[in-house]
Structure formats: structure tokens, C-alpha cells
Write an enzyme that holds these catalytic residues in place. Structure first.
Site, PDB file in Angstrom:
ATOM      1  N   ARG A 227       1.464  -1.328   0.040  1.00 37.06           N
ATOM      2  CA  ARG A 227      -0.057   0.131   0.211  1.00 37.06           C
ATOM      3  C   ARG A 227       1.485   1.560   0.052  1.00 37.06           C
ATOM      4  O   ARG A 227       1.710   1.182   0.600  1.00 37.06           O
ATOM      5  CB  ARG A 227      -1.281   0.348   1.089  1.00 37.06           C
ATOM      6  CG  ARG A 227      -2.055  -0.792   1.395  1.00 37.06           C
ATOM      7  CD  ARG A 227      -2.985  -0.628  -0.042  1.00 37.06           C
ATOM      8  NE  ARG A 227      -3.932  -1.499   0.072  1.00 37.06           N
ATOM      9  CZ  ARG A 227      -4.417  -1.903  -1.034  1.00 37.06           C
ATOM     10  NH1 ARG A 227      -3.811  -2.331  -1.803  1.00 37.06           N
ATOM     11  NH2 ARG A 227      -5.683  -2.655  -0.732  1.00 37.06           N
ATOM     12  N   HIS A 275      -1.461  -0.113 -10.235  1.00 37.15           N
ATOM     13  CA  HIS A 275      -1.619  -0.622  -8.567  1.00 37.15           C
ATOM     14  C   HIS A 275      -2.185  -2.182 -10.120  1.00 37.15           C
ATOM     15  O   HIS A 275      -3.442  -2.657  -9.575  1.00 37.15           O
ATOM     16  CB  HIS A 275      -3.054  -0.547  -7.706  1.00 37.15           C
ATOM     17  CG  HIS A 275      -3.892  -1.038  -7.270  1.00 37.15           C
ATOM     18  ND1 HIS A 275      -3.994  -0.262  -6.257  1.00 37.15           N
ATOM     19  CD2 HIS A 275      -3.271  -2.072  -6.469  1.00 37.15           C
ATOM     20  CE1 HIS A 275      -4.470  -1.366  -4.831  1.00 37.15           C
ATOM     21  NE2 HIS A 275      -4.313  -2.106  -5.107  1.00 37.15           N
TER      22      HIS A 275
HETATM   23  P1  NAP Z   1      -2.101 -10.658   5.422  1.00 40.47           P
HETATM   24  O1  NAP Z   1      -2.130 -12.284   5.627  1.00 40.47           O
HETATM   25  O2  NAP Z   1      -3.985 -10.307   5.946  1.00 40.47           O
HETATM   26  O3  NAP Z   1      -1.098 -10.547   5.970  1.00 40.47           O
HETATM   27  C1  NAP Z   1      -0.743  -9.244   6.312  1.00 40.47           C
HETATM   28  C2  NAP Z   1       0.570  -9.552   6.805  1.00 40.47           C
HETATM   29  O4  NAP Z   1       1.371  -8.744   6.827  1.00 40.47           O
HETATM   30  C3  NAP Z   1       1.310 -10.867   7.912  1.00 40.47           C
HETATM   31  O5  NAP Z   1       2.034 -11.620   8.293  1.00 40.47           O
HETATM   32  C4  NAP Z   1       1.024  -9.990   9.534  1.00 40.47           C
HETATM   33  O6  NAP Z   1       1.707 -10.161  10.304  1.00 40.47           O
HETATM   34  C5  NAP Z   1       1.831  -8.031   8.213  1.00 40.47           C
HETATM   35  N1  NAP Z   1       1.609  -6.905   9.757  1.00 40.47           N
HETATM   36  C6  NAP Z   1       0.849  -6.002   9.749  1.00 40.47           C
HETATM   37  N2  NAP Z   1       1.053  -5.339  10.456  1.00 40.47           N
HETATM   38  C7  NAP Z   1       2.151  -5.828  11.136  1.00 40.47           C
HETATM   39  C8  NAP Z   1       2.867  -4.840  11.499  1.00 40.47           C
HETATM   40  N3  NAP Z   1       2.297  -3.843  12.668  1.00 40.47           N
HETATM   41  N4  NAP Z   1       3.441  -4.882  11.450  1.00 40.47           N
HETATM   42  C9  NAP Z   1       4.627  -6.326  10.893  1.00 40.47           C
HETATM   43  N5  NAP Z   1       3.955  -7.348  10.483  1.00 40.47           N
HETATM   44  C10 NAP Z   1       2.615  -6.906  10.439  1.00 40.47           C
HETATM   45  O7  NAP Z   1      -2.934 -10.086   3.976  1.00 40.47           O
HETATM   46  P2  NAP Z   1      -1.831 -10.282   2.230  1.00 40.47           P
HETATM   47  O8  NAP Z   1      -3.333 -11.804   1.915  1.00 40.47           O
HETATM   48  O9  NAP Z   1      -0.369 -11.455   2.501  1.00 40.47           O
HETATM   49  O10 NAP Z   1      -1.979  -8.590   1.505  1.00 40.47           O
HETATM   50  C11 NAP Z   1      -1.624  -7.725   2.299  1.00 40.47           C
HETATM   51  C12 NAP Z   1      -1.094  -6.503   1.714  1.00 40.47           C
HETATM   52  O11 NAP Z   1      -1.166  -6.694   0.244  1.00 40.47           O
HETATM   53  C13 NAP Z   1      -2.976  -6.161   1.640  1.00 40.47           C
HETATM   54  O12 NAP Z   1      -3.390  -5.995   2.707  1.00 40.47           O
HETATM   55  C14 NAP Z   1      -2.965  -5.200   0.399  1.00 40.47           C
HETATM   56  O13 NAP Z   1      -2.832  -3.948   0.924  1.00 40.47           O
HETATM   57  C15 NAP Z   1      -1.502  -5.508  -0.915  1.00 40.47           C
HETATM   58  N6  NAP Z   1      -2.534  -6.107  -1.451  1.00 40.47           N
HETATM   59  C16 NAP Z   1      -2.002  -5.619  -2.714  1.00 40.47           C
HETATM   60  C17 NAP Z   1      -2.435  -5.757  -4.174  1.00 40.47           C
HETATM   61  C18 NAP Z   1      -2.077  -5.366  -5.317  1.00 40.47           C
HETATM   62  O14 NAP Z   1      -2.549  -5.623  -6.844  1.00 40.47           O
HETATM   63  N7  NAP Z   1      -1.143  -4.697  -5.225  1.00 40.47           N
HETATM   64  C19 NAP Z   1      -3.406  -7.248  -4.059  1.00 40.47           C
HETATM   65  C20 NAP Z   1      -3.653  -7.635  -3.016  1.00 40.47           C
HETATM   66  C21 NAP Z   1      -3.576  -7.174  -1.904  1.00 40.47           C
HETATM   67  P3  NAP Z   1       1.345 -11.613  11.268  1.00 40.47           P
HETATM   68  O15 NAP Z   1       1.331 -12.490   9.690  1.00 40.47           O
HETATM   69  O16 NAP Z   1       1.390 -12.041  12.604  1.00 40.47           O
HETATM   70  O17 NAP Z   1      -0.179 -11.210  11.224  1.00 40.47           O
END
Ligand code: NAP
Length: 312
Positions: A227, A275
Site C-alpha cells: 500500500r 495497482h
Molecule cells: P495478510 O494475509 O493479512 O498478511 C499481512 C501480513 O502483514 C501478515 O504477515 C502480518 O503479520 C503482517 N503485518 C501486519 N501488520 C504488521 C505490523 N504492524 N508489523 C509487522 N507485520 C505486520 O494480507 P495479504 O493477503 O498477504 O495481503 C497483504 C497486503 O497486500 C494487503 O493488505 C493489501 O494492502 C496488499 N495487496 C496489494 C495488491 C496489489 O495489487 N498491489 C493486491 C492484493 C493485496 P501477522 O502474520 O503477524 O498477522
């Protein structure tokens, strides 16, 4: 017969209508799919949601059993005070494979200096400039959730030295896993290629700033498909201009679409993608939505529930 409201992006209705109809049928869910205005809010059982859709007040949807987001990132809805129903985010194979391909492609492009070689067709035979092997390259992935873990695993499979960082401790084969604020410094030190796949929460805002950039080795490359809020833009630009960072590949921005006058567009060391790192594909996303509705009706726990307090 259930009523499922499609409150996604209007322009995607043409793709989602058949995909959701087919997926609900295949899941054995009897439902009518409606657009906002076509059914009384209090008759709606499930809401299919996207932040680019028309819905911001969930209060009238008194009977809805869940809000099913078509987006993985939920920062634009997680704090909505009118939302009292369970909120599920999108986790799906199409999204995951898209992110793995975008991240792997750009990591390899930076590792092999593809841009440099494209610009080096000048008759000079630079055969002393072979890239190191992946095993000699440190890649750090911030965020080890569904997407980050998949990317880290693929990069490790290619032979890169991969460190990952998350909020809570994780254990992933072939990856040095660090966590918490204390793990961040170690994760950044030595990170020649840094990949940000974190959600947008108050804790992750400006995670990459002048102080944390200073921990990276000189010339490090930053990839951000997470993000836009993860990065202090002024600090990033200053570090690129000063040569502290070598390049940034950015897919997400504080303001989207990225304004035409934004300095990222013209910066020679910035690659902008709009994006598109991981798009939600209607056919596979519809199956995830249908499965969650099936589970809701069967009394089974929803998949991919968002922790409202944590913000992701
Ligand atoms: P997810 O499964 O919820 O994983 C989020 C990860 O971030 C987890 O490992 C979490 O830790 C970690 N995290 C969150 N807050 C943190 C903090 N304060 N300090 C350290 N680590 C932290 O999410 P995901 O499905 O992998 O997706 C991640 C992000 O990718 C989405 O939220 C979105 O913003 C982005 N995204 C972008 C696109 C694009 O096209 N560019 C598409 C899809 C998603 P824990 O393991 O401890 O929970």
C-alpha cells in the site's frame, strides 16, 4: 432463496454477474443476485463489497450476515462505524499467483539489472559485469501473510537468501523469519531488495521512512505492491536522489490514480505500475464468495475474517 447484493465496482458487474451466479450454483446456494436499489436493504442476506463500489452505509442492511470484500486490503472499510456484520477479505488463488508473478518478475529484473542491459547496447563488451547468483543476493519481504509468504517461498525456491518479517512470529521453510518491532532492524539490514507486502494500518503507516531507509545497504531496491501509505514519499525520493537507494518499483500510491504531475512518473529510478500487481479475478473470487455464503448458511465459520481491532 437468499438475496445477495453486489456492491462492487459498477463497471465490473458484467463480469461478476455470471461468475457469481455460476459459483453460487456450483456451491449449491439458492440466491438471487441484485444491484443496490433492486432490493430493500433489510432483505439482503449477504453483501459483496468493493471500496470502489457505491456502498458506505451498512446500517440499513440489518439482516446481512456478512460483508464479503472483493479486495484483499480492507483499510477503506475496516473502520466504518456502520459496519456491524462480520467482514471477510479476499484471499484467492488468482490474487496470490498474480502477486507472486509481479514480485518475482520485478525482483529478477532488478537482480539481473535488465534495465541496465536494455540501455547498454552501445557496442561496449562489458563481460566483467555478470550478476551475482540469487544465492548471493539478500531479499527481505515485509509481511508474511497469504501474499508475502507465497512470494517469499517462490524467491527462496529460486535460490535467493530470503528474510521475512511479520507482526507475530512465523516459521516458513527456507526463510529467515523475524517479527515485531525488534525484528525490523535486523530484517532491513543487508536487504539488497526489499519487498513491502503489508496492509495499510496505523502501525504500518510510513514504515519505510528516512530512519528505516538508512538501515538498508547503499543502492538497495524497494518494491512496493502493498500500500502507498507504507512509504514516506519525500524520504524515498530523497534517498533515490542521494543514491542511498538504487531503484523503487511502486504499484500502489497514497493517491490513486497517481496524479500525472507526481514526481514518481518522471523519476529515472522509479518504475510505476498502476495497482496491477495482483488483480482480483472474477471467476476465482466468485468461488471464494460463494464458499463463504455456503459456510454462513451451514453455520460454519467464515473464511478470511478480518480482525477489526487489528485492522487487517
Ligand atoms: P495478510 O494475509 O493479512 O498478511 C499481512 C501480513 O502483514 C501478515 O504477515 C502480518 O503479520 C503482517 N503485518 C501486519 N501488520 C504488521 C505490523 N504492524 N508489523 C509487522 N507485520 C505486520 O494480507 P495479504 O493477503 O498477504 O495481503 C497483504 C497486503 O497486500 C494487503 O493488505 C493489501 O494492502 C496488499 N495487496 C496489494 C495488491 C496489489 O495489487 N498491489 C493486491 C492484493 C493485496 P501477522 O502474520 O503477524 O498477522
Amino acid at each position: 432463496m437468499l438475496t445477495v447484493l453486489y456492491a462492487g465496482e459498477a463497471g465490473e458487474w458484467g463480469e461478476y454477474a455470471p461468475a457469481l451466479t455460476q459459483a453460487l450454483d456450483a456451491a449449491g446456494v439458492k440466491a438471487r443476485l441484485v444491484l443496490p436499489g433492486a432490493a430493500a436493504p433489510e432483505s439482503v442476506d449477504y453483501i459483496v463489497y468493493a471500496p470502489t463500489g457505491p456502498l458506505s452505509d451498512f446500517a440499513p442492511y440489518s439482516r446481512a450476515k456478512a460483508v464479503l470484500s472483493l479486495w484483499a486490503g480492507v483499510e477503506r472499510v475496516v473502520g466504518n462505524q456502520t459496519l456491524t456484520q462480520p467482514l471477510c477479505r479476499m484471499v484467492d488463488e488468482g490474487l496470490e499467483r498474480g502477486m507472486v508473478e509481479w514480485v518475482t518478475g520485478h525482483v529478477l529484473a532488478q537482480h539481473l539489472r535488465l534495465d541496465f542491459w536494455r540501455g547498454a547496447q552501445d557496442g561496449q563488451w562489458r563481460n566483467d559485469q555478470a550478476a551475482p547468483l540469487a544465492a548471493e543476493r539478500q531479499v527481505t519481504v515485509l509481511g508474511l501473510g497469504v501474499l508475502g509468504a507465497a512470494c517469499a517461498g517462490t524467491l527462496a525456491g529460486l535460490g535467493f537468501r530470503v528474510t521475512g518479517w511479520s507482526r507475530s512470529p512465523r516459521a516458513l521453510a527456507g526463510i529467515t523469519c523475524l517479527s515485531g518491532p525488534e525484528g525490523l532492524q535486523a530484517a532491513l539490514r543487508g536487504a539488497e531488495i526489499l519487498v513491502l507486502i503489508l496492509p495499510n494500518t496505523p502501525e504500518t503507516e510510513n514504515l519505510l521512512n528516512a530512519e528505516t531507509i538508512a538501515l538498508l545497504p547503499k543502492g538497495a531496491v524497494v518494491l512496493n505492491p502493498g500500500r502507498g501509505t507504507l512509504i514516506d514519499e519525500a524520504a524515498l525520493l530523497a534517498a533515490l536522489d542521494a543514491g542511498a537507494l538504487g531503484h523503487a518499483v511502486l504499484d500502489v500510491f497514497r493517491q490513486e490514480p497517481l496524479p500525472a504531475a507526481h514526481p514518481f512518473w518522471a523519476h529515472p529510478q522509479v518504475t510505476v505500475t498502476p495497482h496491477i500487481a495482483a488483480a482480483t479475478r472474477p471467476s476465482s473470487a466468485a468461488r471464494v464468495v460463494a464458499e463463504n455464503i455456503r459456510r454462513g448458511e451451514a453455520g460454519a465459520p467464515f473464511l478470511h475474517l478480518v480482525d477489526r481491532a487489528r485492522g487487517y
